[in-house]
Each structure stands twice: as structure tokens, then as C-alpha cells.
Design a protein around this motif. Structure first.
Motif, PDB file in Angstrom:
ATOM      1  N   SER A 194       0.827  -1.211   0.000  1.00  0.00           N
ATOM      2  CA  SER A 194       0.000   0.000   0.000  1.00  0.00           C
ATOM      3  C   SER A 194       0.860   1.260   0.000  1.00  0.00           C
ATOM      4  N   ASP A 195       2.092   1.176   0.560  1.00  0.00           N
ATOM      5  CA  ASP A 195       2.998   2.323   0.563  1.00  0.00           C
ATOM      6  C   ASP A 195       3.790   2.450  -0.730  1.00  0.00           C
ATOM      7  N   GLY A 196       3.750   1.440  -1.586  1.00  0.00           N
ATOM      8  CA  GLY A 196       4.468   1.490  -2.853  1.00  0.00           C
ATOM      9  C   GLY A 196       5.897   0.991  -2.782  1.00  0.00           C
ATOM     10  N   VAL A 197       6.325   0.508  -1.611  1.00  0.00           N
ATOM     11  CA  VAL A 197       7.696  -0.011  -1.493  1.00  0.00           C
ATOM     12  C   VAL A 197       7.815  -1.346  -2.208  1.00  0.00           C
ATOM     13  N   VAL A 198       6.807  -2.184  -2.065  1.00  0.00           N
ATOM     14  CA  VAL A 198       6.754  -3.481  -2.743  1.00  0.00           C
ATOM     15  C   VAL A 198       5.671  -3.420  -3.813  1.00  0.00           C
ATOM     16  N   GLU A 199       5.993  -3.908  -5.005  1.00  0.00           N
ATOM     17  CA  GLU A 199       5.050  -3.897  -6.115  1.00  0.00           C
ATOM     18  C   GLU A 199       4.681  -5.329  -6.501  1.00  0.00           C
ATOM     19  N   LEU A 200       3.409  -5.511  -6.835  1.00  0.00           N
ATOM     20  CA  LEU A 200       2.950  -6.794  -7.369  1.00  0.00           C
ATOM     21  C   LEU A 200       2.977  -6.659  -8.884  1.00  0.00           C
ATOM     22  N   ARG A 201       4.035  -7.212  -9.507  1.00  0.00           N
ATOM     23  CA  ARG A 201       4.299  -6.986 -10.920  1.00  0.00           C
ATOM     24  C   ARG A 201       3.442  -7.853 -11.845  1.00  0.00           C
ATOM     25  N   LYS A 212      -0.438 -17.596  -8.656  1.00  0.00           N
ATOM     26  CA  LYS A 212       0.982 -17.236  -8.590  1.00  0.00           C
ATOM     27  C   LYS A 212       1.100 -15.727  -8.745  1.00  0.00           C
ATOM     28  N   ILE A 213       1.893 -15.104  -7.895  1.00  0.00           N
ATOM     29  CA  ILE A 213       2.155 -13.672  -8.022  1.00  0.00           C
ATOM     30  C   ILE A 213       3.661 -13.440  -8.019  1.00  0.00           C
ATOM     31  N   ALA A 214       4.087 -12.422  -8.770  1.00  0.00           N
ATOM     32  CA  ALA A 214       5.490 -12.026  -8.815  1.00  0.00           C
ATOM     33  C   ALA A 214       5.613 -10.650  -8.170  1.00  0.00           C
ATOM     34  N   VAL A 215       6.465 -10.522  -7.182  1.00  0.00           N
ATOM     35  CA  VAL A 215       6.588  -9.275  -6.427  1.00  0.00           C
ATOM     36  C   VAL A 215       7.993  -8.715  -6.568  1.00  0.00           C
ATOM     37  N   TRP A 216       8.086  -7.392  -6.417  1.00  0.00           N
ATOM     38  CA  TRP A 216       9.346  -6.678  -6.606  1.00  0.00           C
ATOM     39  C   TRP A 216       9.463  -5.608  -5.529  1.00  0.00           C
ATOM     40  N   SER A 217      10.675  -5.406  -5.016  1.00  0.00           N
ATOM     41  CA  SER A 217      10.896  -4.400  -3.980  1.00  0.00           C
ATOM     42  C   SER A 217      11.698  -3.236  -4.548  1.00  0.00           C
ATOM     43  N   ASN A 218      11.235  -2.021  -4.270  1.00  0.00           N
ATOM     44  CA  ASN A 218      11.972  -0.823  -4.661  1.00  0.00           C
ATOM     45  C   ASN A 218      13.045  -0.454  -3.645  1.00  0.00           C
ATOM     46  N   ASP A 219      13.073  -1.171  -2.529  1.00  0.00           N
ATOM     47  CA  ASP A 219      14.073  -0.958  -1.484  1.00  0.00           C
ATOM     48  C   ASP A 219      14.925  -2.223  -1.365  1.00  0.00           C
ATOM     49  N   PRO A 220      16.226  -2.138  -1.648  1.00  0.00           N
ATOM     50  CA  PRO A 220      17.057  -3.355  -1.583  1.00  0.00           C
ATOM     51  C   PRO A 220      17.125  -3.976  -0.192  1.00  0.00           C
ATOM     52  N   ASN A 221      16.740  -3.230   0.835  1.00  0.00           N
ATOM     53  CA  ASN A 221      16.794  -3.756   2.192  1.00  0.00           C
ATOM     54  C   ASN A 221      15.520  -4.513   2.585  1.00  0.00           C
ATOM     55  N   GLU A 246      -7.635 -21.056  -1.193  1.00  0.00           N
ATOM     56  CA  GLU A 246      -6.930 -21.081  -2.481  1.00  0.00           C
ATOM     57  C   GLU A 246      -5.416 -20.950  -2.257  1.00  0.00           C
ATOM     58  N   LYS A 247      -4.635 -21.825  -2.879  1.00  0.00           N
ATOM     59  CA  LYS A 247      -3.187 -21.815  -2.690  1.00  0.00           C
ATOM     60  C   LYS A 247      -2.560 -20.620  -3.407  1.00  0.00           C
ATOM     61  N   ILE A 248      -1.537 -20.033  -2.786  1.00  0.00           N
ATOM     62  CA  ILE A 248      -0.874 -18.859  -3.358  1.00  0.00           C
ATOM     63  C   ILE A 248       0.639 -19.089  -3.348  1.00  0.00           C
ATOM     64  N   ASP A 249       1.247 -18.999  -4.520  1.00  0.00           N
ATOM     65  CA  ASP A 249       2.707 -19.062  -4.651  1.00  0.00           C
ATOM     66  C   ASP A 249       3.225 -17.640  -4.851  1.00  0.00           C
ATOM     67  N   ILE A 250       4.186 -17.230  -4.042  1.00  0.00           N
ATOM     68  CA  ILE A 250       4.776 -15.897  -4.146  1.00  0.00           C
ATOM     69  C   ILE A 250       6.217 -16.054  -4.617  1.00  0.00           C
ATOM     70  N   VAL A 251       6.548 -15.475  -5.757  1.00  0.00           N
ATOM     71  CA  VAL A 251       7.896 -15.589  -6.312  1.00  0.00           C
ATOM     72  C   VAL A 251       8.454 -14.193  -6.547  1.00  0.00           C
ATOM     73  N   PRO A 252       9.786 -14.036  -6.460  1.00  0.00           N
ATOM     74  CA  PRO A 252      10.376 -12.717  -6.712  1.00  0.00           C
ATOM     75  C   PRO A 252      10.428 -12.418  -8.213  1.00  0.00           C
ATOM     76  N   PHE A 253      10.041 -11.212  -8.577  1.00  0.00           N
ATOM     77  CA  PHE A 253      10.139 -10.794  -9.974  1.00  0.00           C
ATOM     78  C   PHE A 253      11.600 -10.483 -10.290  1.00  0.00           C
ATOM     79  N   SER A 254      12.026 -10.766 -11.535  1.00  0.00           N
ATOM     80  CA  SER A 254      13.399 -10.514 -11.937  1.00  0.00           C
ATOM     81  C   SER A 254      13.431 -10.055 -13.389  1.00  0.00           C
ATOM     82  N   ASP A 255      14.312  -9.095 -13.683  1.00  0.00           N
ATOM     83  CA  ASP A 255      14.508  -8.660 -15.067  1.00  0.00           C
ATOM     84  C   ASP A 255      15.273  -9.707 -15.865  1.00  0.00           C
TER      85      ASP A 255
END
Length: 408
Positions: A194-201, A212-221, A246-255
């Protein structure tokens, strides 16, 4: 006619209904104007003025053919009190209903994409009605999760897909199958989203079964996956409970597409990913014991990974790859070149030894027959992504040989 008591009553009614007093006074004035014109001997042109003390005056006008006012006079009827008694209640009720409908529509207009919580009021084979408080939302059968049958009077969260304005008020259409519901539920549970630090890409969903969702962080920490999972899985558990298990898989998004495709097939472990950009296919090699896990029940894991990444995914085991490479070993590589017909665009293989040329279609058929004969490999497992496919792909260097497919 002068009645401060009526004015006070109108002000109280306006405050109760959440509207301005001016709106009610305008409705009363319009109603009185219509009632005046229905009287015998009334002027064709007239208007009503109501002041802050509810003093009512009717002004009649005489106009010419061009609409210019020639004369204006006070034509307030002597029995105005009776006209007010007959008109005000009907006019006010009608106007209040119209204003309430407009206010309800304005409250939800433009809220497509939001999430709402309602109480189930009615449930049948066609639709389910959700009570949102001041309005009701319509949950069509096509937007319901298969086999999900919430109990009447239970609370349910839904995703707004459309707000329509009708004569009976706003009609709000909601969904329980839309992928946007996943996004909004995680936004409620994960402050970093909700703060925009983590994005659901990206999100791929088969409602009622798996997401399945792919998530990305704008903060490396900040670890995006850990933020969505929460302490001991508390955050993702809230989302799973709302989706009735419902089962949910969360994976990190990568370029890095190789890494992204490999992570998208989680929980299976991937040994290697090879991209064939011309066909839009990602060939994935997994250990033999991971093949069924990578494919998933009825191909579900591979299918969701394909939608998540935008690539068609072709999964093969290490044994299959080894058999294919062994089958092609020792074969002589043909010398020659592909020649493209400038008019038709058709490709033809012209051998360097002067033997008969073959078309691309003949080449492909010969390659398929040769591969099936040489390897005897099991059928390939391919998952196809959403229709839009990948936006871009890395170039893939391929070598032509006898029995391979030409590259355009």
C-alpha cells in the motif's frame, strides 16, 4: 405564505438525507410552479420564489414571440396553502429519491478496481446479492469461484468491475474471480504494498485452485517475498482464508528472464532455461524427479508459470535432453544455405553438394520423423501463456543442421 416552521423542517430533512436545503427548495418551487400552471386562468409563463423564511411568491410573465418579457406581476393564488399541502409531499419524496440515487452513484462511480465488503443477502443460480450498506452489489454466477458457496448473512470481500447508472439507482457489479482481487487483498494485508515499497508486478490465477504472483521491492533492504508472507505466514494466511483456502505461490520478480522463468515454476527446482525467441518458447530442463512437480496436477503449475511470465514453457527432464542429444550425436551436419523467395517469402534449403533442394515444410516434417525415430522420447509438456505473449525476448543463436527447423 410565510412559514418558518416548514423551513426548519426542510432544513432538518436536508441534514438527515445528506443534501443541501437549496436542492429541496428548488424541488418545491418547481412543483409549485407546475401546480400553478394547471389552474384555470394561470399565465403560461411563471416562476416561484421561496425566501429563507419559506415565504412563497408566484410571479407571472407576459412574453412576446421572441421570448422577451413584456410584463411581470405577482400572481400568488389566495389558496396557496392548499396547493402547497397537495404538492410539497409528493415533490419532496420524488426529489429525495432522485438525489439519493445520484449520491449513491457518485459514491461508487470511478471506484472500479476497488475492493468492498458486503453481507450476503440472496444467493441463487444466477447471481448473489451483497449488501454494502446503502446499496446492493451484484455478484453474477460467471464471477463466482466454482464450488464456493458462502453462507447467507456472512461477510464477503469482492472486487468492483463495473458501476452502472440505472433508473432504480446504481448497479454495482463485483467479482470473486478477477486477478485484481488478489492485488487488493495483499494491499490490505501488506503495508509495504500500500505504501508502494513493494510492487505486485504480475499475477496468474485459476480461481478456487491456485494463484501465482510475482513481487518486486523498490528498497534493496526489503525482501518482497518475506513482506508478503509475513511473520510465520500471517499475512498470506489472511489472504488465503479470504479466498477459502486457495493456494498462493509468491515468487520474486526478476529482469533476468532465465531467473524469472525458473522461479515462476516454484516449488520445482530448475536446472536450465533455454529461450527460443522465434517461437516464443522457453525450454526448461529439470531433474527427473522434479518433472511432475514442475508440470503440476493436470499441468496447472506450468500453465500458471506461462501466464505469469508471458512465455510458452516447454518442460523436459534431464533424461529427455540427454536422449535427444545422444540421438543427434554422430550425425553429419549438412552444408548449404537457406534461400528466401522474394515474392512468396518461402524458404528453401539448397544443399552445397548440388542435391535436390527442399522446402521449409519438408525439412520440418523430416526433422520430426527423424527425432521420433532416434530418441523415442516421451511427449513434450508445453504450457501456453496468455494471448498477448512476451513483449520482448533475448536473441537465441541456433545452428542449422540436417533434420532441424529453419530459422526465419
Amino acid at each position: 405564505m410565510n412559514s418558518p416552521e416548514i423551513m426548519e423542517a426542510l432544513q432538518a430533512l436536508a441534514a438527515e438525507k445528506g443534501m443541501s436545503t437549496e436542492v429541496l427548495l428548488e424541488a418545491v418551487a418547481n412543483g409549485l410552479e407546475s401546480a400553478y400552471k394547471r389552474r384555470d386562468g394561470a399565465a403560461e409563463q411563471a416562476y416561484v420564489i421561496i425566501d429563507e423564511s419559506f415565504n412563497i411568491t408566484v410571479y407571472a410573465q407576459e412574453v412576446d414571440e421572441d421570448g422577451n418579457v413584456l410584463r411581470e406581476w405577482d400572481d400568488t393564488p389566495d389558496d396557496l396553502g392548499r396547493i402547497v399541502a397537495q404538492t410539497v409531499r409528493q415533490v419532496l419524496n420524488q426529489r429525495i429519491r432522485e438525489v439519493e440515487r445520484d449520491m449513491k452513484y457518485d459514491e461508487y462511480a470511478g471506484r472500479e478496481g476497488d475492493i468492498v465488503t458486503g453481507i450476503i443477502q440472496q444467493n441463487d443460480a444466477r447471481y448473489t446479492l451483497l449488501d454494502l450498506g446503502r446499496v446492493e452489489a451484484l455478484l453474477p454466477q460467471s464471477e463466482q469461484v466454482p464450488y464456493e458457496r458462502p453462507e447467507p448473512n456472512s461477510r464477503l470481500k469482492a472486487y468492483i468491475v463495473e458501476v452502472r447508472k440505472t433508473a432504480k439507482g446504481p448497479q454495482i457489479v463485483v467479482s470473486r474471480t478477477h486477478p485484481g482481487l488478489i492485488r487488493e487483498l495483499f494491499k490490505l494485508e501488506v503495508p509495504e504494498i500500500s505504501d508502494g515499497v513493494v510492487e505486485l508486478r504480475a499475477c496468474a490465477r485459476e480461481p478456487g485452485h491456485r494463484t501465482k504472483i510475482a513481487v518486486w521491492s523498490n528498497d534493496p533492504n526489503i525482501d518482497p517475498v518475506g513482506a508478503c508472507v509475513g511473520a510465520r505466514g500471517s499475512r498470506v494466511r489472511q489472504v488465503v482464508n479470504e479466498l477459502r483456502g486457495e493456494k498462493i505461490d509468491i515468487v520474486p520478480f526478476s529482469d533476468d528472464l532465465h531467473d524469472f522463468v525458473a522461479k515462476a515454476l516454484s516449488p520445482a527446482r530448475v536446472r536450465e532455461v533455454r529461450f527460443h525467441s522465434e517461437q516464443g518458447v522457453a525450454e526448461v530442463i529439470v531433474p527427473d524427479h522434479q518433472l511432475s512437480l514442475a508440470i503440476g496436477r493436470e499441468g496447472q503449475n506450468a500453465r500458471l508459470a506461462a501466464r505469469l511470465t508471458g512465455w510458452r514453457i516447454d518442460i523436459k527432464s534431464e533424461t529427455q535432453i540427454a536422449d535427444e542429444e545422444a540421438g543427434f550425436a554422430g550425425q553429419d551436419w549438412a552444408e548449404g544455405e537457406w534461400v528466401t523467395d522474394p515474392d512468396s517469402g518461402e524458404q528453401t534449403w539448397v544443399p552445397a553438394d548440388g542435391s535436390e533442394a527442399i522446402t521449409a515444410g519438408q525439412w520440418s516434417e523430416a526433422a520430426t520423423e527423424q527425432q521420433e525415430t532416434a530418441t523415442g522420447a516421451a511427449p513434450e509438456h508445453t504450457a501456453t501463456p496468455a494471448p498477448d505473449g512476451p513483449a520482448e525476448a533475448p536473441a537465441d543463436a541456433s545452428t542449422l543442421r540436417a533434420g532441424s527447423t529453419p530459422t526465419t
